[in-house]
Design an enzyme around this catalytic site. Structure first.
Site, PDB file in Angstrom:
ATOM      1  N   THR A 260       0.882  -1.180   0.000  1.00  0.00           N
ATOM      2  CA  THR A 260       0.000   0.000   0.000  1.00  0.00           C
ATOM      3  C   THR A 260       0.905   1.211   0.000  1.00  0.00           C
ATOM      4  O   THR A 260       1.678   1.414   0.936  1.00  0.00           O
ATOM      5  CB  THR A 260      -0.853   0.117   1.285  1.00  0.00           C
ATOM      6  OG1 THR A 260      -0.255  -0.673   2.288  1.00  0.00           O
ATOM      7  CG2 THR A 260      -2.273  -0.249   1.063  1.00  0.00           C
ATOM      8  N   LYS A 262       1.304   5.540  -1.191  1.00  0.00           N
ATOM      9  CA  LYS A 262       0.507   6.753  -1.080  1.00  0.00           C
ATOM     10  C   LYS A 262      -0.457   6.853  -2.258  1.00  0.00           C
ATOM     11  O   LYS A 262      -1.558   7.335  -2.137  1.00  0.00           O
ATOM     12  CB  LYS A 262       1.441   7.975  -1.090  1.00  0.00           C
ATOM     13  CG  LYS A 262       1.796   8.421   0.317  1.00  0.00           C
ATOM     14  CD  LYS A 262       2.232   9.865   0.328  1.00  0.00           C
ATOM     15  CE  LYS A 262       3.270  10.107  -0.731  1.00  0.00           C
ATOM     16  NZ  LYS A 262       4.159  11.186  -0.574  1.00  0.00           N
ATOM     17  N   GLU A 263       0.018   6.397  -3.414  1.00  0.00           N
ATOM     18  CA  GLU A 263      -0.776   6.608  -4.610  1.00  0.00           C
ATOM     19  C   GLU A 263      -1.418   5.353  -5.179  1.00  0.00           C
ATOM     20  O   GLU A 263      -2.240   5.433  -6.073  1.00  0.00           O
ATOM     21  CB  GLU A 263       0.095   7.272  -5.677  1.00  0.00           C
ATOM     22  CG  GLU A 263       0.373   8.703  -5.344  1.00  0.00           C
ATOM     23  CD  GLU A 263       1.707   9.193  -5.841  1.00  0.00           C
ATOM     24  OE1 GLU A 263       2.011  10.356  -5.575  1.00  0.00           O
ATOM     25  OE2 GLU A 263       2.457   8.437  -6.477  1.00  0.00           O
ATOM     26  N   SER A 264      -0.982   4.203  -4.679  1.00  0.00           N
ATOM     27  CA  SER A 264      -1.570   2.981  -5.224  1.00  0.00           C
ATOM     28  C   SER A 264      -1.560   1.851  -4.206  1.00  0.00           C
ATOM     29  O   SER A 264      -0.818   1.884  -3.229  1.00  0.00           O
ATOM     30  CB  SER A 264      -0.790   2.541  -6.461  1.00  0.00           C
ATOM     31  OG  SER A 264       0.469   2.042  -6.071  1.00  0.00           O
ATOM     32  N   VAL A 265      -2.407   0.874  -4.475  1.00  0.00           N
ATOM     33  CA  VAL A 265      -2.404  -0.359  -3.691  1.00  0.00           C
ATOM     34  C   VAL A 265      -2.169  -1.484  -4.687  1.00  0.00           C
ATOM     35  O   VAL A 265      -2.768  -1.491  -5.755  1.00  0.00           O
ATOM     36  CB  VAL A 265      -3.768  -0.585  -3.001  1.00  0.00           C
ATOM     37  CG1 VAL A 265      -3.701  -1.764  -2.056  1.00  0.00           C
ATOM     38  CG2 VAL A 265      -4.199   0.659  -2.256  1.00  0.00           C
ATOM     39  N   VAL A 266      -1.260  -2.391  -4.361  1.00  0.00           N
ATOM     40  CA  VAL A 266      -0.954  -3.468  -5.296  1.00  0.00           C
ATOM     41  C   VAL A 266      -1.376  -4.809  -4.680  1.00  0.00           C
ATOM     42  O   VAL A 266      -1.065  -5.090  -3.526  1.00  0.00           O
ATOM     43  CB  VAL A 266       0.549  -3.483  -5.658  1.00  0.00           C
ATOM     44  CG1 VAL A 266       0.864  -4.627  -6.612  1.00  0.00           C
ATOM     45  CG2 VAL A 266       0.962  -2.155  -6.270  1.00  0.00           C
ATOM     46  N   ASP A 403      11.129   8.525 -11.703  1.00  0.00           N
ATOM     47  CA  ASP A 403      11.079   8.125 -10.283  1.00  0.00           C
ATOM     48  C   ASP A 403      11.981   6.905 -10.118  1.00  0.00           C
ATOM     49  O   ASP A 403      11.660   5.961  -9.401  1.00  0.00           O
ATOM     50  CB  ASP A 403       9.646   7.801  -9.862  1.00  0.00           C
ATOM     51  CG  ASP A 403       9.500   7.674  -8.345  1.00  0.00           C
ATOM     52  OD1 ASP A 403      10.411   8.139  -7.627  1.00  0.00           O
ATOM     53  OD2 ASP A 403       8.503   7.108  -7.874  1.00  0.00           O
TER      54      ASP A 403
HETATM   55  P1  ADP Z   1       3.839   3.095  -6.044  1.00  0.00           P
HETATM   56  O1  ADP Z   1       3.513   4.179  -7.010  1.00  0.00           O
HETATM   57  O2  ADP Z   1       2.834   2.953  -4.963  1.00  0.00           O
HETATM   58  O3  ADP Z   1       5.267   3.133  -5.563  1.00  0.00           O
HETATM   59  P2  ADP Z   1       4.660   0.694  -7.464  1.00  0.00           P
HETATM   60  O4  ADP Z   1       4.310   0.420  -8.885  1.00  0.00           O
HETATM   61  O5  ADP Z   1       6.075   1.080  -7.176  1.00  0.00           O
HETATM   62  O6  ADP Z   1       3.631   1.764  -6.910  1.00  0.00           O
HETATM   63  O7  ADP Z   1       4.284  -0.582  -6.614  1.00  0.00           O
HETATM   64  C1  ADP Z   1       4.437  -0.647  -5.227  1.00  0.00           C
HETATM   65  C2  ADP Z   1       5.056  -1.960  -4.824  1.00  0.00           C
HETATM   66  O8  ADP Z   1       4.233  -3.037  -5.254  1.00  0.00           O
HETATM   67  C3  ADP Z   1       6.399  -2.200  -5.456  1.00  0.00           C
HETATM   68  O9  ADP Z   1       7.422  -1.684  -4.687  1.00  0.00           O
HETATM   69  C4  ADP Z   1       6.485  -3.702  -5.531  1.00  0.00           C
HETATM   70  O10 ADP Z   1       6.931  -4.242  -4.325  1.00  0.00           O
HETATM   71  C5  ADP Z   1       5.030  -4.093  -5.726  1.00  0.00           C
HETATM   72  N1  ADP Z   1       4.756  -4.303  -7.151  1.00  0.00           N
HETATM   73  C6  ADP Z   1       4.272  -3.417  -8.034  1.00  0.00           C
HETATM   74  N2  ADP Z   1       4.137  -3.959  -9.260  1.00  0.00           N
HETATM   75  C7  ADP Z   1       4.536  -5.228  -9.143  1.00  0.00           C
HETATM   76  C8  ADP Z   1       4.632  -6.337 -10.062  1.00  0.00           C
HETATM   77  N3  ADP Z   1       4.273  -6.224 -11.335  1.00  0.00           N
HETATM   78  N4  ADP Z   1       5.093  -7.505  -9.583  1.00  0.00           N
HETATM   79  C9  ADP Z   1       5.454  -7.637  -8.294  1.00  0.00           C
HETATM   80  N5  ADP Z   1       5.388  -6.652  -7.402  1.00  0.00           N
HETATM   81  C10 ADP Z   1       4.932  -5.460  -7.799  1.00  0.00           C
HETATM   82 MG    MG Z   2       7.078   2.692  -6.347  1.00  0.00          MG
END
Ligand code: ADP
Ligand code: MG
Length: 514
Positions: A260, A262-266, A403
């Site tokens: 989680t 600030k801008e996204s949840v994965v 970034d």
């Molecule tokens: P944010 O803008 O919130 O930093 P990110 O795209 O960097 O978004 O994603 C946040 C975290 O989620 C990453 O640091 C990574 O650990 C995980 N993540 C994002 N995309 C993937 C992916 N395709 N596969 C595995 N982990 C991912």
């Molecule tokens: Mg990131």
């Protein structure tokens, strides 16, 4: 934090796609014989990109519009979801009925009574599919620079008696009418096709004010609802979107949250069934761009000065802007994929939810470069790989990550993968070179600290990536030169409607190898 409770897929169906096909090598790369000049040509790159996008996502419309509620295999284990779906259907029917009654009561009367306030689905919050603007409508990659339009400095056209100034009433009126198209799509301005409508400045400005205040009113009304996104990882509508993905069989299960920010949840998910020509990776990452408005304020700088966005950005409502970030990430990932840079492969984009391949294994995401302990040999290898990727990104993808740091590089399968590219910009962005310099500083500092003796310092790295030859030997002067270049480019764009050639990387960057 809360994990999303999205239930497992209804039934197993035929085995997942990866049992029969290798998802990572899904592309049928037909080898073409062509010269190096061809390979580097923008035209060819564009054609290839289009071709690949068409090949990779031909089915999306079907997936997006396919029956969801009427499907026979609705998963009844998620009562909440079902209830929400039914409620949404009910609200829609209720509103349709209300509209009919409104029409009946008002008839042809010149004074009409509005039932607007009794509606369940507010027009600006409407989630109906008519309102959906998904990436398939913008497959041509809108983030590629358009030719900017320039107004002649002199402020008039024509000669002698035929001079028409920019204040000409007819010209202004027609321009104003055309500009009405820029209002938010929900703003009803009627259809003037075929008519030579001329809106006076006064009328146009009043309309514009009204459009803005309507948008603000709508934002206020739904502010409370939107804020729930921050409290629970995702809001009900996003959960519903994700549920639809499971229900359609595209995803098998959504297992939980990976990060989680600030801008996204994965989230992590297991891929579901492949369609005829689309293979779903065995493990997927679902990146949900947060719909809370505050988080995106600090991103303004990436678009505020960019002439490509000026018009689009100011006219969009915040929800659409957030979708734009998701769309941008998808387009940027596709460019990178085409250049062969290790990065997640895009599966589908639905509104602000981007599904891509998961970098990692068995639900465990690959570690960030900042968290991994590498042997000095691997670290050196990682360094050269990052250097080459930065050059490829600049030269072949025409992008600056903006970034880039050890937080957005994952170590997987013995190599570095780049992620998080929604904020990436083209080098000719008014601050593109500054962003590149910041990326270079992060990368140089990280690898120097990690003990890579060969690591270039930030200024050398900047020149190596951009092919520019800035000679200043200290950071302050270097940055001043960068800003001067950006300024020169901006002036050039304003005056001549095109970029400076020095920015298109005509000077080939040196090739670095281990
Ligand atoms: P944010 O803008 O919130 O930093 P990110 O795209 O960097 O978004 O994603 C946040 C975290 O989620 C990453 O640091 C990574 O650990 C995980 N993540 C994002 N995309 C993937 C992916 N395709 N596969 C595995 N982990 C991912
Ligand atoms: Mg990131």
């Amino acid at each position: 934090m809360d994990s999303v409770e999205v239930a497992a897929a209804p039934d197993a169906g035929p085995g997942p796609a990866w049992q029969s096909k290798c998802p990572w090598g899904a592309h049928n790369t037909t080898s073409m014989s062509c010269s190096l000049a061809d390979v580097m040509s923008e035209q060819l790159a564009k054609e290839l990109q289009l071709e690949e996008e068409n090949a990779a996502f031909p089915e999306v419309v079907a997936v997006a519009e396919g029956p969801f509620i009427t499907g026979e295999n609705i998963d009844t284990s998620s009562d909440l979801m079902l209830a929400q779906m039914l409620q949404m259907e009910f609200d829609r029917e209720y509103d349709a009925q209300l509209r009919r009654e409104e029409k009946k009561i008002n008839g042809d009367s010149k004074v009409s009574i509005s039932f607007e306030n009794y509606r369940k689905v507010h027009p600006y919050d409407s989630d109906s599919s008519e309102d959906e603007v998904d990436w398939q409508d913008t497959r041509h990659d809108p983030y590629r620079a358009d030719k900017p339009t320039t107004t002649p400095r002199k402020g008039f056209i024509g000669k002698g008696k035929d001079i028409t100034t920019k204040h000409d009433e007819v010209v202004c009126g027609r321009k104003n009418t055309a500009r009405m198209e820029n209002f938010a799509p929900e703003f009803q301005v009627g259809d003037g096709i075929g008519m030579d409508l001329k809106l006076s400045n006064q009328v146009f400005n009043a309309l514009k004010q009204h459009a803005y205040s309507e948008e603000r009113r709508s934002a206020r009304l739904h502010e409370k609802k939107e804020h729930s996104t921050a409290e629970k990882a995702v809001d009900p509508k996003t959960r519903l979107l994700m549920y639809k993905m499971v229900n359609s069989g595209m995803l098998e299960t959504i297992t939980g949250c990976v990060s989680t920010g600030k801008e996204s949840v994965v989230f992590h998910a297991y891929g579901g069934n492949a369609t005829e020509d689309k293979v779903i990776p065995p493990e997927c990452a679902i990146k949900v761009f947060k719909t809370t408005l505050n988080e995106f304020k600090n991103r303004d700088k990436y678009i505020k000065d960019d002439y490509r966005f000026k018009d689009r950005f100011s006219k969009l409502n915040p929800r659409k802007i957030i979708r734009m970030w998701a769309e941008k990430e998808m387009h940027n990932l596709t460019r990178m994929q085409n250049a062969g840079i290790p990065c997640p492969q895009v599966v589908i984009l639905k509104k602000h939810v981007l599904v891509m391949s998961f970098i990692g294994q068995d639900q465990v995401p690959a570690p960030k470069l900042k968290d991994v302990t590498l042997s000095s040999e691997d670290m050196k290898k990682a360094y050269y790989q990052v250097l080459n990727m930065m050059q490829q990104l600049y030269k072949e993808c025409n992008l600056v990550h903006a970034d880039l740091s050890e937080y957005n590089m994952l170590w997987h399968d013995g190599k570095v993968w780049l992620i998080d590219v929604s904020q990436s910009v083209e080098p000719t962005h008014p601050h593109g070179l500054e962003f590149l310099f910041r990326d270079c500083r992060n990368v140089a500092q990280f690898f120097q600290k990690a003990g890579v003796a060969e690591a270039l310092n930030e200024r050398e790295l900047f020149n190596a990536v951009s092919g520019l030859n800035i000679t200043a030997d200290n950071e302050v002067d270097f940055q001043a030169e960068i800003e001067a270049l950006e300024k020169m480019n901006e002036d050039h764009v304003q005056n001549h409607g095109k970029k400076l050639s020095v920015f298109s990387g005509d000077g080939d960057p040196p090739i670095y190898a281990e």
